[in-house]
Design a protein around this motif. Structure first.
Motif, PDB file in Angstrom:
ATOM      1  N   ALA A   2    -105.611  23.050  33.881  1.00  0.00           N
ATOM      2  CA  ALA A   2    -104.691  24.188  33.781  1.00  0.00           C
ATOM      3  C   ALA A   2    -103.815  24.309  35.015  1.00  0.00           C
ATOM      4  CB  ALA A   2    -105.495  25.471  33.576  1.00  0.00           C
ATOM      5  N   HIS A   3    -104.208  23.646  36.100  1.00  0.00           N
ATOM      6  CA  HIS A   3    -103.444  23.728  37.342  1.00  0.00           C
ATOM      7  C   HIS A   3    -102.476  22.563  37.514  1.00  0.00           C
ATOM      8  CE1 HIS A   3    -105.937  27.064  38.657  1.00  0.00           C
ATOM      9  NE2 HIS A   3    -107.019  26.351  38.359  1.00  0.00           N
ATOM     10  N   ALA A   4    -102.465  21.666  36.554  1.00  0.00           N
ATOM     11  CA  ALA A   4    -101.559  20.515  36.650  1.00  0.00           C
ATOM     12  C   ALA A   4    -100.108  20.971  36.541  1.00  0.00           C
ATOM     13  CB  ALA A   4    -101.871  19.515  35.539  1.00  0.00           C
ATOM     14  N   PRO A   5     -99.177  20.270  37.183  1.00  0.00           N
ATOM     15  CA  PRO A   5     -97.761  20.659  37.095  1.00  0.00           C
ATOM     16  C   PRO A   5     -97.203  20.421  35.698  1.00  0.00           C
ATOM     17  CG  PRO A   5     -97.988  18.539  38.190  1.00  0.00           C
ATOM     18  CD  PRO A   5     -99.378  19.076  38.024  1.00  0.00           C
ATOM     19  N   THR A   6     -96.250  21.266  35.317  1.00  0.00           N
ATOM     20  CA  THR A   6     -95.550  21.060  34.045  1.00  0.00           C
ATOM     21  C   THR A   6     -94.228  20.328  34.257  1.00  0.00           C
ATOM     22  OG1 THR A   6     -94.409  23.196  34.218  1.00  0.00           O
ATOM     23  CG2 THR A   6     -96.565  23.170  33.095  1.00  0.00           C
ATOM     24  N   ALA A   7     -93.862  20.146  35.524  1.00  0.00           N
ATOM     25  CA  ALA A   7     -92.622  19.441  35.862  1.00  0.00           C
ATOM     26  C   ALA A   7     -92.792  18.779  37.221  1.00  0.00           C
ATOM     27  CB  ALA A   7     -91.440  20.405  35.893  1.00  0.00           C
ATOM     28  N   VAL A   8     -92.022  17.717  37.438  1.00  0.00           N
ATOM     29  CA  VAL A   8     -92.055  16.989  38.705  1.00  0.00           C
ATOM     30  C   VAL A   8     -90.631  16.796  39.199  1.00  0.00           C
ATOM     31  CG1 VAL A   8     -92.708  14.866  39.900  1.00  0.00           C
ATOM     32  CG2 VAL A   8     -94.159  15.749  38.060  1.00  0.00           C
ATOM     33  N   PHE A   9     -90.426  17.089  40.479  1.00  0.00           N
ATOM     34  CA  PHE A   9     -89.170  16.766  41.146  1.00  0.00           C
ATOM     35  C   PHE A   9     -89.487  15.631  42.120  1.00  0.00           C
ATOM     36  CE2 PHE A   9     -86.174  18.120  44.795  1.00  0.00           C
ATOM     37  CZ  PHE A   9     -85.240  17.159  44.425  1.00  0.00           C
ATOM     38  N   ALA A  10     -88.917  14.459  41.860  1.00  0.00           N
ATOM     39  CA  ALA A  10     -89.157  13.276  42.687  1.00  0.00           C
ATOM     40  C   ALA A  10     -88.015  13.122  43.686  1.00  0.00           C
ATOM     41  CB  ALA A  10     -89.278  12.036  41.814  1.00  0.00           C
ATOM     42  N   GLY A  11     -88.372  13.004  44.965  1.00  0.00           N
ATOM     43  CA  GLY A  11     -87.369  13.062  46.015  1.00  0.00           C
ATOM     44  C   GLY A  11     -86.670  11.779  46.390  1.00  0.00           C
ATOM     45  N   ARG A  12     -86.930  10.679  45.670  1.00  0.00           N
ATOM     46  CA  ARG A  12     -86.255   9.410  45.985  1.00  0.00           C
ATOM     47  C   ARG A  12     -86.394   8.488  44.784  1.00  0.00           C
ATOM     48  NH1 ARG A  12     -88.228   4.631  49.894  1.00  0.00           N
ATOM     49  NH2 ARG A  12     -86.267   3.490  50.096  1.00  0.00           N
ATOM     50  N   ASN A  13     -85.478   7.537  44.634  1.00  0.00           N
ATOM     51  CA  ASN A  13     -85.492   6.719  43.425  1.00  0.00           C
ATOM     52  C   ASN A  13     -86.776   5.913  43.242  1.00  0.00           C
ATOM     53  OD1 ASN A  13     -84.927   4.805  45.403  1.00  0.00           O
ATOM     54  ND2 ASN A  13     -82.868   4.355  44.652  1.00  0.00           N
ATOM     55  N   VAL A  14     -87.338   5.353  44.336  1.00  0.00           N
ATOM     56  CA  VAL A  14     -88.574   4.586  44.168  1.00  0.00           C
ATOM     57  C   VAL A  14     -89.738   5.494  43.770  1.00  0.00           C
ATOM     58  CG1 VAL A  14     -87.880   2.745  45.741  1.00  0.00           C
ATOM     59  CG2 VAL A  14     -89.150   4.691  46.642  1.00  0.00           C
ATOM     60  N   VAL A  15     -89.704   6.742  44.227  1.00  0.00           N
ATOM     61  CA  VAL A  15     -90.727   7.714  43.842  1.00  0.00           C
ATOM     62  C   VAL A  15     -90.559   8.073  42.365  1.00  0.00           C
ATOM     63  CG1 VAL A  15     -91.641  10.030  44.257  1.00  0.00           C
ATOM     64  CG2 VAL A  15     -90.921   8.612  46.194  1.00  0.00           C
ATOM     65  N   THR A  16     -89.322   8.266  41.936  1.00  0.00           N
ATOM     66  CA  THR A  16     -89.048   8.584  40.532  1.00  0.00           C
ATOM     67  C   THR A  16     -89.574   7.488  39.615  1.00  0.00           C
ATOM     68  OG1 THR A  16     -87.021   9.698  41.254  1.00  0.00           O
ATOM     69  CG2 THR A  16     -87.236   9.249  38.913  1.00  0.00           C
ATOM     70  N   ILE A  17     -89.378   6.252  40.001  1.00  0.00           N
ATOM     71  CA  ILE A  17     -89.858   5.131  39.189  1.00  0.00           C
ATOM     72  C   ILE A  17     -91.380   5.207  39.031  1.00  0.00           C
ATOM     73  CG2 ILE A  17     -90.160   2.619  39.155  1.00  0.00           C
ATOM     74  CD1 ILE A  17     -87.366   2.478  40.544  1.00  0.00           C
ATOM     75  N   GLY A  18     -92.081   5.481  40.133  1.00  0.00           N
ATOM     76  CA  GLY A  18     -93.532   5.588  40.072  1.00  0.00           C
ATOM     77  C   GLY A  18     -93.998   6.734  39.196  1.00  0.00           C
ATOM     78  N   VAL A  19     -93.318   7.878  39.296  1.00  0.00           N
ATOM     79  CA  VAL A  19     -93.688   9.036  38.471  1.00  0.00           C
ATOM     80  C   VAL A  19     -93.435   8.729  36.996  1.00  0.00           C
ATOM     81  CG1 VAL A  19     -93.202  11.456  37.962  1.00  0.00           C
ATOM     82  CG2 VAL A  19     -93.259  10.671  40.340  1.00  0.00           C
ATOM     83  N   ALA A  20     -92.309   8.091  36.693  1.00  0.00           N
ATOM     84  CA  ALA A  20     -92.003   7.740  35.301  1.00  0.00           C
ATOM     85  C   ALA A  20     -93.067   6.809  34.730  1.00  0.00           C
ATOM     86  CB  ALA A  20     -90.624   7.087  35.214  1.00  0.00           C
ATOM     87  N   ARG A  21     -93.548   5.888  35.544  1.00  0.00           N
ATOM     88  CA  ARG A  21     -94.635   4.996  35.101  1.00  0.00           C
ATOM     89  C   ARG A  21     -95.893   5.796  34.776  1.00  0.00           C
ATOM     90  NH1 ARG A  21     -94.853   0.448  39.799  1.00  0.00           N
ATOM     91  NH2 ARG A  21     -92.918  -0.697  39.386  1.00  0.00           N
ATOM     92  N   ALA A  22     -96.228   6.742  35.663  1.00  0.00           N
ATOM     93  CA  ALA A  22     -97.429   7.557  35.464  1.00  0.00           C
ATOM     94  C   ALA A  22     -97.329   8.355  34.172  1.00  0.00           C
ATOM     95  CB  ALA A  22     -97.629   8.490  36.656  1.00  0.00           C
ATOM     96  N   LEU A  23     -96.175   8.958  33.925  1.00  0.00           N
ATOM     97  CA  LEU A  23     -95.989   9.747  32.708  1.00  0.00           C
ATOM     98  C   LEU A  23     -96.139   8.880  31.467  1.00  0.00           C
ATOM     99  CD1 LEU A  23     -92.977  12.017  33.757  1.00  0.00           C
ATOM    100  CD2 LEU A  23     -95.384  12.680  33.552  1.00  0.00           C
ATOM    101  N   ARG A  24     -95.597   7.672  31.533  1.00  0.00           N
ATOM    102  CA  ARG A  24     -95.715   6.763  30.391  1.00  0.00           C
ATOM    103  C   ARG A  24     -97.178   6.359  30.170  1.00  0.00           C
ATOM    104  NH1 ARG A  24     -92.955   1.144  31.236  1.00  0.00           N
ATOM    105  NH2 ARG A  24     -94.761   1.011  32.617  1.00  0.00           N
ATOM    106  N   THR A  25     -97.868   6.038  31.273  1.00  0.00           N
ATOM    107  CA  THR A  25     -99.280   5.632  31.177  1.00  0.00           C
ATOM    108  C   THR A  25    -100.146   6.736  30.574  1.00  0.00           C
ATOM    109  OG1 THR A  25     -99.072   4.146  33.078  1.00  0.00           O
ATOM    110  CG2 THR A  25    -101.295   4.900  32.531  1.00  0.00           C
ATOM    111  N   LEU A  26     -99.843   7.974  30.962  1.00  0.00           N
ATOM    112  CA  LEU A  26    -100.638   9.121  30.499  1.00  0.00           C
ATOM    113  C   LEU A  26    -100.162   9.678  29.160  1.00  0.00           C
ATOM    114  CD1 LEU A  26    -100.951  10.967  33.941  1.00  0.00           C
ATOM    115  CD2 LEU A  26    -102.725   9.624  32.792  1.00  0.00           C
ATOM    116  N   GLY A  27     -99.091   9.125  28.640  1.00  0.00           N
ATOM    117  CA  GLY A  27     -98.546   9.621  27.374  1.00  0.00           C
ATOM    118  C   GLY A  27     -97.880  10.978  27.505  1.00  0.00           C
ATOM    119  N   LEU A  28     -97.330  11.269  28.684  1.00  0.00           N
ATOM    120  CA  LEU A  28     -96.755  12.593  28.948  1.00  0.00           C
ATOM    121  C   LEU A  28     -95.235  12.567  29.140  1.00  0.00           C
ATOM    122  CD1 LEU A  28     -99.424  13.927  31.509  1.00  0.00           C
ATOM    123  CD2 LEU A  28     -99.235  14.483  29.060  1.00  0.00           C
TER     124      LEU A  28
END
Length: 352
Positions: free
Chosen positions: A253-279
């Motif tokens: 219940a404490h997980a974020p509902t949105a992510v702001f990624a502060g750099r392009n390489v960070v954004t790529i990593g977050v996008a991978r995580a969302l895809r892996t988790l089906g989110l």
């Protein structure tokens, strides 16, 4: 000169042909060769053609530095560009813009990556200054550039790009990073998100620090308490960002509902995580910096876009203005970013 080949003498293999070699092969004076290679139109057409044939036969290339010295000019026709990582799309785009400006002036660009290493920066600056570059465009890794003061006082032209100078008076061209972060965070807040994670690079980096300040300011203005557990910094690679995002998106219940990624390489990593988790279609994502193929992700990636071409163009224009004699006080140009909506940042929070 080596023995003639087919009746024409050629320079020895491995030796660069000189203007004297061209004159000997063409049967003209050094002065005539100089006039032809420098584009003067006072040489008789027959002589000019002989010189041009000799130039082609010997693969002669004029020594621009030596030519400038003979004319009393201190120009070398070379500028240096010290960027963070030329393999990154941001630095690569910036470099291309610089090169376009240099090419229009028949100059070349010597470039290197700093990789956020201050010692590497110092060594590369020393090397480029020793090579007598006409000026430098720098995206500094160091927190204090006062070591450049003596060189600047001696006539070195420097323009800082992406980051402000510290300890030395110099021109700069930057993006309003704090404003861009406020735009991104406000966009997510407007959709109803209140648990917005911020993942970013090292906080010692000026751009990363400014983006975090913008994120915090937007939350504060909206009356949303900052949860330190939703802030992860020091992420240097997509893999590190992916791991951090997976750790945050644990389904609680404490997980974020949105992510702001502060750099392009960070954004790529977050996008991978969302895809892996089906989110990917359940957790909103806004990245700072655009990058190739971002619009082809599913959903397309919403980003705070920096005008990289303009950054490079204005940095180069300012540097050449200094090289050409502009002695006005240093200028700090700030370019506004733009929020580009593609879908990933327009996902509303799930009801729990």
């Amino acid at each position: 000169m080596s023995e003639p080949v087919g009746g024409l003498p050629v320079a020895p293999v491995g030796d660069r042909a000189t203007m004297r070699d061209v004159a000997a092969l063409a049967g003209v004076s050094l002065k005539t060769v100089s006039r032809v290679v420098n584009g003067e139109t006072t040489v008789a057409p027959e002589l000019a053609e002989r010189v041009q044939r000799a130039v082609a036969r010997l693969a002669y290339r004029p020594n621009r530095t030596a030519s400038n010295l003979r004319r009393g000019s201190a120009r070398t026709g070379v500028i240096g560009a010290l960027l963070q990582d030329v393999s990154n799309s941001f630095s690569a785009g910036l470099l291309r813009s610089l090169e376009d400006q240099a090419r229009a002036r028949r100059d070349v660009v010597l470039t290197a990556s700093l990789d956020e290493e201050a010692e590497r920066e110092h060594l590369l600056v020393s090397d480029l200054v020793g090579r007598r570059v006409d000026g430098l465009v720098m995206m500094p890794a160091s927190v204090d550039q006062s070591y450049l003061a003596a060189d600047v006082a001696a006539g070195l032209r420097v323009v800082f790009v992406d980051r402000q100078p510290r300890g030395v008076a110099a021109d700069s061209v930057t993006v309003d990073n704090r404003r861009g972060a406020v735009m991104a965070t406000n966009h997510l807040l407007s959709l109803g998100h209140r648990r917005i994670a911020f993942l970013a690079d090292l906080t010692s980096i000026e751009t990363s620090r400014e983006r975090r300040l913008g994120y915090e300011a937007a939350l504060r203005e909206a009356g949303v308490d900052l949860d330190p557990d939703l802030v992860v910094t020091g992420l240097r690679t997509p893999d590190a960002a992916e791991e951090a995002a997976i750790g945050l998106l644990d389904g609680s219940a404490h997980a974020p509902t949105a992510v702001f990624a502060g750099r392009n390489v960070v954004t790529i990593g977050v996008a991978r995580a969302l895809r892996t988790l089906g989110l990917s279609h359940q957790v909103a994502l806004v990245g700072f910096d655009d990058f190739p193929l971002a619009e082809l992700l599913v959903p397309g990636l919403t980003v705070v876009r920096q005008d990289v071409a303009r950054l490079g163009r204005e940095a180069a224009e300012q540097l050449y203005a200094r090289i050409e004699g502009d002695t006005s006080p240093p200028r700090a140009r700030v370019i506004p970013p733009r929020l580009v909506l593609r879908g990933s940042g327009e996902i509303a929070p799930r009801r729990r």
